[in-house]
Scaffold this motif. Structure first.
Motif, PDB file in Angstrom:
ATOM      1  N   ARG A  51       0.879  -1.171   0.000  1.00 54.47           N
ATOM      2  CA  ARG A  51       0.000   0.000   0.000  1.00 54.47           C
ATOM      3  C   ARG A  51       0.920   1.225   0.000  1.00 54.47           C
ATOM      4  O   ARG A  51       1.583   1.524   1.003  1.00 54.47           O
ATOM      5  CB  ARG A  51      -0.925  -0.021   1.204  1.00 54.47           C
ATOM      6  N   VAL A  52       0.943   1.926  -1.127  1.00 51.81           N
ATOM      7  CA  VAL A  52       1.945   2.960  -1.382  1.00 51.81           C
ATOM      8  C   VAL A  52       1.296   4.337  -1.514  1.00 51.81           C
ATOM      9  O   VAL A  52       0.259   4.497  -2.165  1.00 51.81           O
ATOM     10  CB  VAL A  52       2.737   2.634  -2.665  1.00 51.81           C
ATOM     11  N   ALA A  53       1.931   5.328  -0.898  1.00 59.07           N
ATOM     12  CA  ALA A  53       1.538   6.725  -1.049  1.00 59.07           C
ATOM     13  C   ALA A  53       2.747   7.521  -1.544  1.00 59.07           C
ATOM     14  O   ALA A  53       3.886   7.049  -1.465  1.00 59.07           O
ATOM     15  CB  ALA A  53       1.029   7.301   0.274  1.00 59.07           C
ATOM     16  N   THR A  54       2.495   8.702  -2.066  1.00 56.87           N
ATOM     17  CA  THR A  54       3.582   9.516  -2.612  1.00 56.87           C
ATOM     18  C   THR A  54       3.647  10.875  -1.934  1.00 56.87           C
ATOM     19  O   THR A  54       2.644  11.418  -1.478  1.00 56.87           O
ATOM     20  CB  THR A  54       3.406   9.726  -4.127  1.00 56.87           C
ATOM     21  N   HIS A  55       4.871  11.406  -1.883  1.00 53.99           N
ATOM     22  CA  HIS A  55       5.099  12.754  -1.347  1.00 53.99           C
ATOM     23  C   HIS A  55       5.869  13.533  -2.396  1.00 53.99           C
ATOM     24  O   HIS A  55       7.021  13.221  -2.690  1.00 53.99           O
ATOM     25  CB  HIS A  55       5.881  12.700  -0.035  1.00 53.99           C
ATOM     26  N   ARG A  83      -1.904  20.943  -8.229  1.00 50.71           N
ATOM     27  CA  ARG A  83      -2.851  20.872  -7.104  1.00 50.71           C
ATOM     28  C   ARG A  83      -3.016  19.441  -6.618  1.00 50.71           C
ATOM     29  O   ARG A  83      -3.208  19.189  -5.430  1.00 50.71           O
ATOM     30  CB  ARG A  83      -4.192  21.465  -7.517  1.00 50.71           C
ATOM     31  N   ASP A  84      -2.980  18.503  -7.549  1.00 53.95           N
ATOM     32  CA  ASP A  84      -3.004  17.076  -7.201  1.00 53.95           C
ATOM     33  C   ASP A  84      -1.839  16.417  -7.930  1.00 53.95           C
ATOM     34  O   ASP A  84      -2.011  15.827  -8.992  1.00 53.95           O
ATOM     35  CB  ASP A  84      -4.330  16.435  -7.607  1.00 53.95           C
ATOM     36  N   PRO A  85      -0.638  16.536  -7.385  1.00 54.73           N
ATOM     37  CA  PRO A  85       0.557  16.012  -8.076  1.00 54.73           C
ATOM     38  C   PRO A  85       0.527  14.491  -8.205  1.00 54.73           C
ATOM     39  O   PRO A  85       0.190  13.783  -7.252  1.00 54.73           O
ATOM     40  CB  PRO A  85       1.709  16.476  -7.181  1.00 54.73           C
ATOM     41  N   ASN A  86       0.893  14.011  -9.400  1.00 53.15           N
ATOM     42  CA  ASN A  86       0.827  12.573  -9.651  1.00 53.15           C
ATOM     43  C   ASN A  86       2.042  12.016 -10.378  1.00 53.15           C
ATOM     44  O   ASN A  86       2.000  10.879 -10.849  1.00 53.15           O
ATOM     45  CB  ASN A  86      -0.429  12.243 -10.470  1.00 53.15           C
ATOM     46  N   LEU A 102       2.462  11.981   8.814  1.00 51.60           N
ATOM     47  CA  LEU A 102       2.629  10.565   9.138  1.00 51.60           C
ATOM     48  C   LEU A 102       1.323   9.967   9.666  1.00 51.60           C
ATOM     49  O   LEU A 102       0.967   8.827   9.338  1.00 51.60           O
ATOM     50  CB  LEU A 102       3.747  10.390  10.169  1.00 51.60           C
ATOM     51  N   GLN A 103       0.595  10.752  10.457  1.00 49.27           N
ATOM     52  CA  GLN A 103      -0.686  10.268  10.972  1.00 49.27           C
ATOM     53  C   GLN A 103      -1.695  10.079   9.844  1.00 49.27           C
ATOM     54  O   GLN A 103      -2.460   9.100   9.840  1.00 49.27           O
ATOM     55  CB  GLN A 103      -1.244  11.242  12.010  1.00 49.27           C
ATOM     56  N   ALA A 104      -1.691  10.988   8.880  1.00 53.80           N
ATOM     57  CA  ALA A 104      -2.581  10.858   7.723  1.00 53.80           C
ATOM     58  C   ALA A 104      -2.255   9.593   6.940  1.00 53.80           C
ATOM     59  O   ALA A 104      -3.159   8.891   6.458  1.00 53.80           O
ATOM     60  CB  ALA A 104      -2.463  12.084   6.824  1.00 53.80           C
ATOM     61  N   LEU A 105      -0.979   9.274   6.826  1.00 50.83           N
ATOM     62  CA  LEU A 105      -0.554   8.058   6.133  1.00 50.83           C
ATOM     63  C   LEU A 105      -0.977   6.818   6.917  1.00 50.83           C
ATOM     64  O   LEU A 105      -1.448   5.831   6.340  1.00 50.83           O
ATOM     65  CB  LEU A 105       0.963   8.077   5.935  1.00 50.83           C
ATOM     66  N   LYS A 106      -0.795   6.883   8.226  1.00 53.46           N
ATOM     67  CA  LYS A 106      -1.214   5.759   9.069  1.00 53.46           C
ATOM     68  C   LYS A 106      -2.715   5.535   8.965  1.00 53.46           C
ATOM     69  O   LYS A 106      -3.187   4.384   8.895  1.00 53.46           O
ATOM     70  CB  LYS A 106      -0.813   6.015  10.520  1.00 53.46           C
ATOM     71  N   ASP A 107      -3.484   6.616   8.950  1.00 62.08           N
ATOM     72  CA  ASP A 107      -4.942   6.510   8.830  1.00 62.08           C
ATOM     73  C   ASP A 107      -5.343   5.827   7.533  1.00 62.08           C
ATOM     74  O   ASP A 107      -6.407   5.192   7.451  1.00 62.08           O
ATOM     75  CB  ASP A 107      -5.582   7.897   8.890  1.00 62.08           C
ATOM     76  N   ASN A 108      -4.475   5.965   6.509  1.00 63.47           N
ATOM     77  CA  ASN A 108      -4.735   5.331   5.218  1.00 63.47           C
ATOM     78  C   ASN A 108      -4.042   3.978   5.079  1.00 63.47           C
ATOM     79  O   ASN A 108      -3.969   3.427   3.989  1.00 63.47           O
ATOM     80  CB  ASN A 108      -4.285   6.257   4.080  1.00 63.47           C
ATOM     81  N   LYS A 109      -3.518   3.473   6.211  1.00 63.11           N
ATOM     82  CA  LYS A 109      -2.873   2.150   6.253  1.00 63.11           C
ATOM     83  C   LYS A 109      -1.760   2.011   5.206  1.00 63.11           C
ATOM     84  O   LYS A 109      -1.620   0.991   4.543  1.00 63.11           O
ATOM     85  CB  LYS A 109      -3.921   1.043   6.062  1.00 63.11           C
ATOM     86  N   VAL A 110      -0.952   3.066   5.094  1.00 59.07           N
ATOM     87  CA  VAL A 110       0.133   3.082   4.118  1.00 59.07           C
ATOM     88  C   VAL A 110       1.330   2.275   4.620  1.00 59.07           C
ATOM     89  O   VAL A 110       1.738   2.400   5.774  1.00 59.07           O
ATOM     90  CB  VAL A 110       0.555   4.541   3.817  1.00 59.07           C
ATOM     91  N   THR A 122      -0.892   3.349  -6.547  1.00 57.64           N
ATOM     92  CA  THR A 122      -0.803   4.042  -5.260  1.00 57.64           C
ATOM     93  C   THR A 122      -2.206   4.334  -4.724  1.00 57.64           C
ATOM     94  O   THR A 122      -3.203   4.140  -5.422  1.00 57.64           O
ATOM     95  CB  THR A 122      -0.038   5.369  -5.397  1.00 57.64           C
ATOM     96  N   ILE A 123      -2.269   4.853  -3.491  1.00 56.96           N
ATOM     97  CA  ILE A 123      -3.576   5.198  -2.929  1.00 56.96           C
ATOM     98  C   ILE A 123      -4.103   6.492  -3.532  1.00 56.96           C
ATOM     99  O   ILE A 123      -5.249   6.877  -3.285  1.00 56.96           O
ATOM    100  CB  ILE A 123      -3.521   5.323  -1.392  1.00 56.96           C
ATOM    101  N   GLY A 124      -3.270   7.173  -4.348  1.00 52.66           N
ATOM    102  CA  GLY A 124      -3.705   8.402  -4.989  1.00 52.66           C
ATOM    103  C   GLY A 124      -3.818   9.553  -4.011  1.00 52.66           C
ATOM    104  O   GLY A 124      -2.957   9.764  -3.166  1.00 52.66           O
ATOM    105  N   TRP A 125      -4.929  10.290  -4.117  1.00 55.08           N
ATOM    106  CA  TRP A 125      -5.120  11.447  -3.244  1.00 55.08           C
ATOM    107  C   TRP A 125      -5.382  11.000  -1.813  1.00 55.08           C
ATOM    108  O   TRP A 125      -6.101  10.039  -1.580  1.00 55.08           O
ATOM    109  CB  TRP A 125      -6.272  12.307  -3.734  1.00 55.08           C
TER     110      TRP A 125
END
Length: 327
Positions: free
Chosen positions: A161-165, A183-186, A232-240, A199-202
């Protein structure tokens, strides 16, 4: 869509990459060699001054003079297209090129500095470096070669489960040159897709800075790490499982300080951190120590490799076989 080259490239060395995560550079070279990108690394190159500049230790003229010197090295070696591994280098070099092209007084001052330093043969002339057509982030070079990247994949990373920064100095400074969204970098999301990972996207906080703020990390540490903790908490909430980066400064902020924040807040995030170059090299089956340089990370990457059943021996063998078949 701006033109993105795959040859005549000077791979611009980054002080933070070399000192903190040298595996980013070896991973970048590893990928370039496999997707037919022609590049050169010049050991004479100097730092962009980014850290010192944003700490007000280097004024704009000093930074621009050093950029002019580096631009000359690129042209002199026939590698006028500069590709950077650090978003700060990206922003610094582009701004310096714009100043040199648009501000005659600044250009004359810089040339006088070069002359006084016995570098008169490196005089900068208006238009010598185009900030849009000659300066890129390596992620853009990768993006232009997504098909070639897809053909090199040997390791299945789709179970993560991947997120991007996306670094602020890439997508929040030179808007007109940014590709794949502001505004929504991809951009990194598309590169992950090229190796078979959706990725999990937005997500909440996707566009939020890493919190480093250069001097803020040291002079206003509480506020700096509060921003980092929120993300980091936002990522954890999304189970990244894994956060992908495109700047060593961002990676350092999350990777180096994640354990500290966990201890301070009495929580666990359990999030791994990799630069996009390391991630692609991992998908190619690269050696995690010799190429990815995971031994330099604060958050250990070995548990991630174990989860992937990443066999060093088998991946090296696949790489050898692939080279044999291409010859």
């Amino acid at each position: 869509m701006k033109f993105i080259p795959d040859k005549d490239i000077l791979l611009f060395k980054s002080c933070l990459v070399n000192v903190e995560y040298p595996g980013v550079e070896t991973s970048t070279c590893y990928i370039f060699d496999r997707i037919d990108v022609e590049y050169y690394v010049d050991e004479r190159q100097s730092c962009c001054t980014g850290l010192g500049h944003y700490y007000d230790l280097f004024d704009q003229i000093s930074t621009t003079a050093l950029a002019a010197r580096n631009f000359h090295l690129a042209s002199e070696t026939g590698h006028k297209n500069i590709a950077v591994m650090c978003a700060t280098c990206y922003a610094i070099l582009k701004k310096s090129a714009k100043i040199l092209n648009q501000n005659e007084e600044a250009r004359n001052t810089v040339n006088q500095i070069l002359d006084d330093s016995n570098l008169e043969n490196r005089e900068y002339n208006e238009g010598d470096m185009d900030p849009t057509l000659n300066i890129f982030h390596v992620a853009e070079i990768f993006f232009n070669k997504c098909d070639e990247i897809s053909r090199q994949v040997k390791v299945d990373l789709s179970g993560l489960r991947v997120a991007t920064h996306h670094a602020c100095h890439y997508c929040k400074v030179h808007y007109n040159d940014t590709i794949e969204g502001v505004r929504d970098p991809n951009l990194i999301d598309k590169l992950a897709e090229a190796v078979g990972v959706e990725t999990i996207g937005w997500y909440d906080h996707k566009r939020v800075t890493c919190g480093a703020g250069f001097r803020q990390r040291f002079t206003n540490k509480e506020a700096s790490l509060a921003v980092t903790a929120d993300k980091l908490q936002a990522l954890k909430d999304n189970k990244v499982d894994l956060l992908l980066h495109m700047c060593p400064n961002c990676q350092m902020q999350f990777d180096r300080y994640q354990p500290y924040i966990e201890e301070t807040l009495d929580t666990e995030f359990n999030i791994f951190h990799l630069n996009i170059s390391q991630f692609i090299a991992l998908a190619f089956g690269a050696d995690p120590y010799k190429i990815l340089g995971i031994q330099t990370h604060t958050v250990p990457i070995e548990p991630l490799l174990k989860r992937l059943n990443y066999s060093l021996e088998s991946n090296e063998k696949m790489d050898v076989e692939a080279k044999k078949s291409s010859n």
